[in-house]
Design a protein around this motif. Structure first.
Motif, PDB file in Angstrom:
ATOM      1  N   ALA A 150      63.363  57.707  28.070  1.00 52.74           N
ATOM      2  CA  ALA A 150      63.285  58.361  29.378  1.00 52.74           C
ATOM      3  C   ALA A 150      62.970  59.845  29.235  1.00 52.74           C
ATOM      4  O   ALA A 150      62.193  60.413  30.012  1.00 52.74           O
ATOM      5  N   VAL A 151      63.554  60.498  28.243  1.00 50.32           N
ATOM      6  CA  VAL A 151      63.285  61.923  28.004  1.00 50.32           C
ATOM      7  C   VAL A 151      61.831  62.114  27.577  1.00 50.32           C
ATOM      8  O   VAL A 151      61.165  63.062  28.007  1.00 50.32           O
ATOM      9  N   VAL A 152      61.326  61.218  26.736  1.00 49.52           N
ATOM     10  CA  VAL A 152      59.914  61.275  26.350  1.00 49.52           C
ATOM     11  C   VAL A 152      59.025  61.164  27.587  1.00 49.52           C
ATOM     12  O   VAL A 152      58.052  61.915  27.752  1.00 49.52           O
ATOM     13  N   ALA A 153      59.359  60.239  28.479  1.00 48.01           N
ATOM     14  CA  ALA A 153      58.579  60.063  29.708  1.00 48.01           C
ATOM     15  C   ALA A 153      58.638  61.309  30.580  1.00 48.01           C
ATOM     16  O   ALA A 153      57.621  61.728  31.160  1.00 48.01           O
ATOM     17  N   LEU A 154      59.815  61.921  30.683  1.00 53.89           N
ATOM     18  CA  LEU A 154      59.964  63.107  31.523  1.00 53.89           C
ATOM     19  C   LEU A 154      59.161  64.284  30.980  1.00 53.89           C
ATOM     20  O   LEU A 154      58.406  64.930  31.714  1.00 53.89           O
ATOM     21  N   PHE A 155      59.298  64.575  29.682  1.00 55.56           N
ATOM     22  CA  PHE A 155      58.572  65.701  29.098  1.00 55.56           C
ATOM     23  C   PHE A 155      57.060  65.484  29.169  1.00 55.56           C
ATOM     24  O   PHE A 155      56.296  66.415  29.446  1.00 55.56           O
ATOM     25  N   THR A 156      56.632  64.246  28.935  1.00 51.20           N
ATOM     26  CA  THR A 156      55.194  63.955  28.979  1.00 51.20           C
ATOM     27  C   THR A 156      54.647  64.134  30.388  1.00 51.20           C
ATOM     28  O   THR A 156      53.587  64.740  30.588  1.00 51.20           O
ATOM     29  N   LEU A 186      56.373  54.118  33.128  1.00 49.27           N
ATOM     30  CA  LEU A 186      56.007  52.719  32.892  1.00 49.27           C
ATOM     31  C   LEU A 186      55.376  52.549  31.512  1.00 49.27           C
ATOM     32  O   LEU A 186      55.763  51.649  30.745  1.00 49.27           O
ATOM     33  N   LEU A 187      54.427  53.405  31.178  1.00 51.97           N
ATOM     34  CA  LEU A 187      53.749  53.296  29.883  1.00 51.97           C
ATOM     35  C   LEU A 187      54.737  53.455  28.731  1.00 51.97           C
ATOM     36  O   LEU A 187      54.661  52.732  27.729  1.00 51.97           O
ATOM     37  N   LEU A 217      59.644  51.950  24.079  1.00 55.00           N
ATOM     38  CA  LEU A 217      60.970  51.329  24.020  1.00 55.00           C
ATOM     39  C   LEU A 217      60.951  49.984  23.295  1.00 55.00           C
ATOM     40  O   LEU A 217      61.808  49.745  22.428  1.00 55.00           O
ATOM     41  N   PRO A 218      60.011  49.072  23.594  1.00 48.46           N
ATOM     42  CA  PRO A 218      59.981  47.814  22.828  1.00 48.46           C
ATOM     43  C   PRO A 218      59.800  48.052  21.326  1.00 48.46           C
ATOM     44  O   PRO A 218      60.440  47.370  20.507  1.00 48.46           O
ATOM     45  N   ALA A 219      58.943  49.014  20.979  1.00 49.42           N
ATOM     46  CA  ALA A 219      58.729  49.302  19.556  1.00 49.42           C
ATOM     47  C   ALA A 219      60.015  49.811  18.907  1.00 49.42           C
ATOM     48  O   ALA A 219      60.371  49.402  17.789  1.00 49.42           O
TER      49      ALA A 219
END
Length: 721
Positions: free
Chosen positions: A224-230, A335-336, A342-344
């Protein structure tokens, strides 16, 4: 998602490629994400549509004032009455104020610093109250286009300069446009870090309780943090180079939305992965099946939210229209991340990450006899009585909407705590002084200036009309100080009367702006957006559901249940605001924002449930499939609802009434949706109507009936190849 594609994303080699790629992306993006506050535009004028009268008038004011000028009012008060020594000290501030950084240039013969030289003269200038207890001074700053970010430091310099007066017993407040802007900056200060940490803290606690694992929660949070920063990094570039409007409000919502929605998607995927781990010995194969089966619901959910948010582009309000792409970008990036990174990560770490309750191959599926399975068994005997009663209770809660008071929130009521500018404004009103930093402003053709001035003077309750500013290029400018709060209905009525009066002057082309006019036009634009955007969002979401479920009746039913949930949440929230929080009003855009978030996000849980119902209907029929779906998804959807409700409730930590109200309403609506609407109302309707919910599809003609037996699950374990 196709099974082969799902397997390729989480293969023995590709999992490392996916993780490595996202690490590179987030390192680069985080550098720019930290700069997002630098490109915010929080000026009220920037929120307006270009066709608003106040915005058009501002375009013609360029010859008379700089749009970056920020008039700031200093309010001096001594309860026993200001003394001669006090006035001398106030007058002595003049040279120091004139040396402050960022001081504006003289405009139309008015210097940037105006202080009362003594009590008598001050009274003549209207800078001292009749009771002699309050005096004012005005300082105008011009800090360029980034004045919003620089103003708090300038206000600190102001306070330091007035410290000797404070020490002598005079209370000093920084009010007016500058004081309000500085306090707003403080309200949103640290929003990129404080709100993020608060949101993450709440989510971590819920995930610890949900997973009962000291390790597993790290992976969804990291993703989630990766998604937010991106998403923040991408939005920074669009705001800086593509004209995307970003403000403190949209940035706050972005953080909450990405963390909340991302965690929701993670909960659904992890639950399905854990289920497949019991059916497959190889974790890579288990993830391929989990992603293949969970991804359609997650993609549909994200698409619904993103497209629903993009519907805001039809809004007149620039701030509302700007939120649409900001939120859509955040959800799309999330979503991406959640269907790749996350699955990886889950496959990289293996089964041990679920410790101490590792899902072993061939172990029984606990959801088949859990709480939600028992709830389904209670609903099944009399589903019609259940859904009719539930709908009636929700309808009763909707009556609370009668106490809603959407409109403009007065300055003193806009924050959940008393900021200095609010106190200063209150002092001015209580002592009969006008705030000269927020006047009504009128621009007109020079040839009809006299008639326009007479029209303005015909409006009762206004202050003196300042017509001393020379005309420029055939345009005449007037200003009229208001003795009322510019965000109050009384000020709006004065603006309406002034507009009506000056518009009747033929050939004048008169336009009215100013703080009160800006607030009024924002109010009117928001009211229009409520009527236009809400039907568009409903239509778009229903079309998405029809495509997803390949039916007509069930999407109609789902939309009606979400609207009912929205009405109940709004009604209960209104009662809470009035009788618990003592909020006198709601912002004019409050109904629209709550609706968009509840419909776009609330429909998520019905998507999670109904896609599973459809999947199980193929094997078991609608009624049995509905109970299996409830048992299988009940826990994860409820956990997801708790996460999303908690993240929106965190908005209440920002001392802004609008965000606090929205956070409470959305949190309450999400809980109603997950605990009552989805689990009880929708399930009961499915059980009552059976295969008819798929009309006109022939998915279930009713040949399969009954309820699943205790312990019945979706298939048997499959050995690894």
């Amino acid at each position: 998602m196709h099974l082969q594609i799902a397997g390729n994303l989480t293969g023995r080699v590709t999992k490392w490629v996916v993780v490595g790629a996202w690490l590179v992306i987030v390192v680069v993006a985080s550098t720019f994400a930290q700069k997002l506050t630098e490109v915010q535009d929080n000026e009220a004028s920037s929120w307006l549509p270009a066709n608003a009268e106040s915005a058009q008038a501002l375009d013609r004011l360029g010859a008379f004032q700089d749009e970056n000028d920020i008039p700031t009012t200093l309010v001096f008060r001594r309860d026993a009455g200001l003394t001669g020594a006090d006035f001398s000290a106030i007058a002595a501030l003049g040279p120091g104020l004139g040396q402050l950084d960022g001081l504006a240039a003289e405009r139309n013969g008015v210097p940037p610093v105006v202080v009362p030289p003594d009590a008598d003269t001050g009274r003549q200038l209207g800078l001292v109250s009749e009771d002699g207890e309050v005096a004012t001074a005005t300082v105008t700053f011009n800090l360029g286009s980034e004045g919003w970010n620089k103003l708090p430091a300038v206000v600190d310099d102001l306070r330091e300069l007035t410290e000797p007066l404070e020490d002598s017993g005079v209370t000093v407040h920084v009010a007016g446009a500058g004081g309000q802007a500085a306090d707003a900056a403080e309200a949103f200060g640290g929003i990129d870090t404080n709100l993020l940490f608060a949101t993450l803290g709440v989510v971590i606690v819920i995930l610890l309780f949900t997973y009962r694992s000291p390790v597993l929660w790290v992976l969804p949070i990291f993703s989630a943090v990766v998604a937010l920063f991106t998403s923040q990094g991408l939005i920074y570039f669009l705001a800086k180079y593509a004209g995307l409007t970003v403000n403190g409000q949209s940035q706050a919502i972005l953080s909450v939305l990405v963390i909340g929605a991302g965690t929701d998607y993670a909960l659904l995927l992890v639950a399905r992965y854990r289920e497949e781990l019991r059916n497959h010995a190889d974790r890579h194969e288990a993830m391929a099946f989990a992603l293949h089966r969970a991804a359609p619901a997650i993609v549909a959910s994200a698409a619904t939210v993103a497209i629903g948010m993009l519907c805001l582009l039809f809004a007149d309000m620039n701030s509302t229209a700007g939120l649409g792409p900001v939120a859509a970008i955040g959800v799309t990036v999330t979503l991406l991340v959640m269907i790749t990174l996350l699955p990886a990560l889950l496959v990289v770490f293996g089964r041990w990450v679920f410790w101490p309750k590792r899902p072993g191959f061939g172990s029984p599926e606990p959801t088949s006899t859990g709480l939600w399975s028992r709830l389904g068994a209670r609903i099944a005997p009399r589903p019609r009585a259940v859904w009719v009663t539930t709908a009636a209770l929700l309808g009763l809660a909707c009556l609370g909407m009668l106490s809603l008071n959407p409109g403009s929130i007065a300055t003193e009521d806009q924050y959940t705590k008393d900021f200095d500018s609010v106190i200063g404004q209150r002092v001015l009103v209580d002592h009969g002084l006008v705030d000269t930093s927020t006047p009504i402003q009128v621009v007109t053709n020079e040839g009809r200036a006299d008639q326009v001035a007479e029209a303005i003077r015909s409006v009762p309750g206004l202050g003196t009309v300042n017509d001393q500013v020379p005309a420029v290029d055939g345009v005449k400018f007037f200003s009229i100080a208001q003795g009322t709060d510019p965000a109050a209905e009384e000020s709006f009525e004065q603006v309406r009367e002034v507009r009506e009066a000056v518009h009747e002057v033929d050939g004048a082309d008169a336009l009215v702006t100013g703080s009160a006019a800006l607030y009024l036009d924002i109010n009117d634009a928001s009211a229009r957006d409520n009527k236009v955007i809400i039907p568009i969002v409903l239509l778009v979401v229903m079309l998405i559901l029809m495509v997803l479920l390949r039916a007509v009746l069930s999407p109609l039913i789902l939309i009606l249940t979400v609207v009912l949930s929205f009405g109940a949440a709004l009604g209960l929230s209104a009662l809470i605001f009035r009788h618990i929080f003592d909020f006198p009003a709601e912002d004019s855009s409050f109904p629209l924002f709550v609706f968009v978030f509840l419909v776009a996000l609330g429909i998520d849980y019905n998507i999670f449930l109904m896609t599973r119902v459809r999947e199980e209907t193929i094997n078991y029929g609608t009624r049995r499939g509905s109970l299996i779906a409830l048992a299988s998804t009940g826990g994860v959807i409820t956990s997801a609802g708790l996460v999303l409700a908690a993240t929106f409730a965190v908005l209440g930590t920002i001392p802004l009434v609008f965000l606090a109200e929205m956070g409470v309403a959305v949190a309450l609506g999400v809980m109603l949706d997950t605990m009552i609407v989805r689990s009880v109302l929708v399930t009961a309707i499915n059980l009552d109507l059976g295969g008819r919910i798929w009309w006109p599809s022939s998915l279930d003609r009713g040949q399969q009936a009954g309820t699943p037996q205790p312990g019945e699950t979706r298939g048997e374990p499959v050995a690894a190849d």
